[in-house]
Design a protein around this motif. Structure first.
Motif, PDB file in Angstrom:
ATOM      1  N   PRO A  87       0.822  -1.217   0.000  1.00  0.00           N
ATOM      2  CA  PRO A  87       0.000   0.000   0.000  1.00  0.00           C
ATOM      3  C   PRO A  87       0.853   1.263   0.000  1.00  0.00           C
ATOM      4  O   PRO A  87       2.009   1.255   0.454  1.00  0.00           O
ATOM      5  CB  PRO A  87      -0.791  -0.113   1.307  1.00  0.00           C
ATOM      6  N   VAL A  88       0.301   2.353  -0.518  1.00  0.00           N
ATOM      7  CA  VAL A  88       0.959   3.657  -0.402  1.00  0.00           C
ATOM      8  C   VAL A  88       0.536   4.274   0.930  1.00  0.00           C
ATOM      9  O   VAL A  88      -0.612   4.136   1.348  1.00  0.00           O
ATOM     10  CB  VAL A  88       0.614   4.600  -1.580  1.00  0.00           C
ATOM     11  N   GLU A  89       1.470   4.920   1.583  1.00  0.00           N
ATOM     12  CA  GLU A  89       1.158   5.533   2.870  1.00  0.00           C
ATOM     13  C   GLU A  89       0.548   6.920   2.683  1.00  0.00           C
ATOM     14  O   GLU A  89       1.097   7.760   1.964  1.00  0.00           O
ATOM     15  CB  GLU A  89       2.410   5.656   3.739  1.00  0.00           C
ATOM     16  N   ILE A  90      -0.584   7.144   3.341  1.00  0.00           N
ATOM     17  CA  ILE A  90      -1.102   8.491   3.546  1.00  0.00           C
ATOM     18  C   ILE A  90      -0.548   8.938   4.890  1.00  0.00           C
ATOM     19  O   ILE A  90      -0.875   8.365   5.935  1.00  0.00           O
ATOM     20  CB  ILE A  90      -2.637   8.520   3.513  1.00  0.00           C
ATOM     21  N   ASP A 102     -10.319   7.038  -4.064  1.00  0.00           N
ATOM     22  CA  ASP A 102     -10.709   5.641  -4.299  1.00  0.00           C
ATOM     23  C   ASP A 102      -9.588   4.665  -3.973  1.00  0.00           C
ATOM     24  O   ASP A 102      -9.347   3.693  -4.704  1.00  0.00           O
ATOM     25  CB  ASP A 102     -11.163   5.444  -5.757  1.00  0.00           C
ATOM     26  N   LEU A 103      -8.924   4.905  -2.867  1.00  0.00           N
ATOM     27  CA  LEU A 103      -7.841   4.021  -2.428  1.00  0.00           C
ATOM     28  C   LEU A 103      -8.334   3.196  -1.238  1.00  0.00           C
ATOM     29  O   LEU A 103      -8.536   3.734  -0.146  1.00  0.00           O
ATOM     30  CB  LEU A 103      -6.608   4.830  -2.013  1.00  0.00           C
ATOM     31  N   LEU A 140      -8.386   9.389   6.288  1.00  0.00           N
ATOM     32  CA  LEU A 140      -9.366   8.444   5.739  1.00  0.00           C
ATOM     33  C   LEU A 140     -10.193   9.104   4.633  1.00  0.00           C
ATOM     34  O   LEU A 140     -10.520   8.456   3.624  1.00  0.00           O
ATOM     35  CB  LEU A 140     -10.270   7.935   6.859  1.00  0.00           C
ATOM     36  N   ASP A 141     -10.497  10.372   4.797  1.00  0.00           N
ATOM     37  CA  ASP A 141     -11.243  11.100   3.765  1.00  0.00           C
ATOM     38  C   ASP A 141     -10.437  11.210   2.475  1.00  0.00           C
ATOM     39  O   ASP A 141     -10.988  11.117   1.377  1.00  0.00           O
ATOM     40  CB  ASP A 141     -11.627  12.488   4.265  1.00  0.00           C
ATOM     41  N   ALA A 201      -1.552   7.497  -7.695  1.00  0.00           N
ATOM     42  CA  ALA A 201      -1.844   6.236  -7.011  1.00  0.00           C
ATOM     43  C   ALA A 201      -3.215   5.700  -7.417  1.00  0.00           C
ATOM     44  O   ALA A 201      -3.407   4.485  -7.595  1.00  0.00           O
ATOM     45  CB  ALA A 201      -1.769   6.439  -5.502  1.00  0.00           C
ATOM     46  N   GLN A 202      -4.173   6.595  -7.568  1.00  0.00           N
ATOM     47  CA  GLN A 202      -5.507   6.193  -8.024  1.00  0.00           C
ATOM     48  C   GLN A 202      -5.426   5.591  -9.426  1.00  0.00           C
ATOM     49  O   GLN A 202      -6.039   4.555  -9.705  1.00  0.00           O
ATOM     50  CB  GLN A 202      -6.422   7.410  -8.009  1.00  0.00           C
ATOM     51  N   LYS A 203      -4.669   6.227 -10.293  1.00  0.00           N
ATOM     52  CA  LYS A 203      -4.493   5.732 -11.660  1.00  0.00           C
ATOM     53  C   LYS A 203      -3.867   4.348 -11.678  1.00  0.00           C
ATOM     54  O   LYS A 203      -4.232   3.493 -12.496  1.00  0.00           O
ATOM     55  CB  LYS A 203      -3.630   6.724 -12.443  1.00  0.00           C
TER      56      LYS A 203
END
Length: 281
Positions: A208-211, A267-268, A260-261, A231-233
């Protein structure tokens, strides 16, 4: 060359660990300690805040020491002589709070090929559970530069992405901390070409990519919409990393909800746990 410091020092942390907050995050693997010289609070306070927040897993990943020349002292990571205390403290907390939370002990570290052999020797006798790859530097910290400084150089961007992918290829790191730390301010087309390569690599390896909560709430250049669109792409999943330098960052409902928002906006799907580091029964 120094890493950007967190903006806020801690508020009061000590609360009843049995008074849990409404569930938001099940785990956080990006947690620092005061040993890095730019975090605050006792180790125990981080554990108690995570329990109050309803977390099932807390991973400590303080900035890993390197073997530097004798005349250089880093102001952004623990020193090698502090390793014994780090593991002793966290192993004791792991036992003390075993019924309340699962604790893992790791590090956040750069991948710098020419320095890896010495770091491996330094850590070989310690029970390291996991590592995060946080590429603050693409060469020794002694010479820098910090990757969070602005750059228009495509060569800097390409070196950053190449090293992150090479580091993940070693199998040493669980995920990439703040993957868009590189502060490239040049062409969006060039940025997307290289960062899409990174995102596609992570997608192919189910990482996963980190937010990054610290970056989001302090309005840093990471985690950015520009990166999350890429990341969405690529179809990435996401993990929330508190990057906690104060205990309260583990339990701030508004801050966590902001992250989270962002995941929802792009859309991740959010990953609750790293597969190899789940809650223990």
């Amino acid at each position: 060359m120094q890493i950007q410091m967190p903006l806020e020092k801690p508020r009061s942390h000590r609360k009843n660990s049995k008074e849990r907050m409404p569930f938001m995050l099940k785990a956080n693997y990006h947690t620092h300690t005061a040993r890095c010289k730019h975090a605050w609070g006792e180790d125990k306070e981080y554990v108690e805040q995570a329990i109050q927040a309803g977390m099932e897993v807390l991973g400590f990943s303080d900035h890993c020491p390197w073997i530097f020349p004798p005349d250089y002292v880093s102001h952004t990571r623990m020193e090698p002589k502090e390793l014994d205390g780090y593991f002793t403290s966290l192993e004791n907390l792991k036992r003390e709070y075993a019924k309340d939370i699962t604790i893992y002990i790791g590090f956040e570290s750069e991948y710098i090929p020419e320095l890896m052999e010495e770091q491996d020797r330094l850590l070989k006798d310690y029970p390291v559970d996991y590592m995060l790859l946080g590429e603050h530097f693409t060469a020794s910290e002694v010479t820098g530069p910090y990757t969070g400084h602005e750059t228009e150089s495509e060569a800097d961007l390409q070196r950053y992405v190449d090293l992150v992918i090479d580091g993940m290829e070693t199998g040493k790191y669980a995920y990439v901390a703040h993957p868009d730390l590189i502060h490239y301010i040049g062409s969006d087309e060039i940025y997307e070409r290289h960062m899409l390569r990174l995102c596609q690599y992570l997608k192919a390896h189910n990482i996963p990519v980190e937010i990054n909560l610290l970056g989001v709430v302090e309005h840093r250049h990471y985690t950015s919409g520009r990166f999350l669109r890429i990341a969405q792409k690529a179809g990435n999943s996401a993990i929330i990393g508190c990057d906690a330098h104060t205990p309260d960052r583990l339990s701030n409902v508004a801050y966590i909800q902001n992250c989270l928002d962002l995941a929802k906006m792009y859309d991740l799907p959010v990953v609750d746990f790293l597969p190899d580091f789940m809650a223990k029964a």
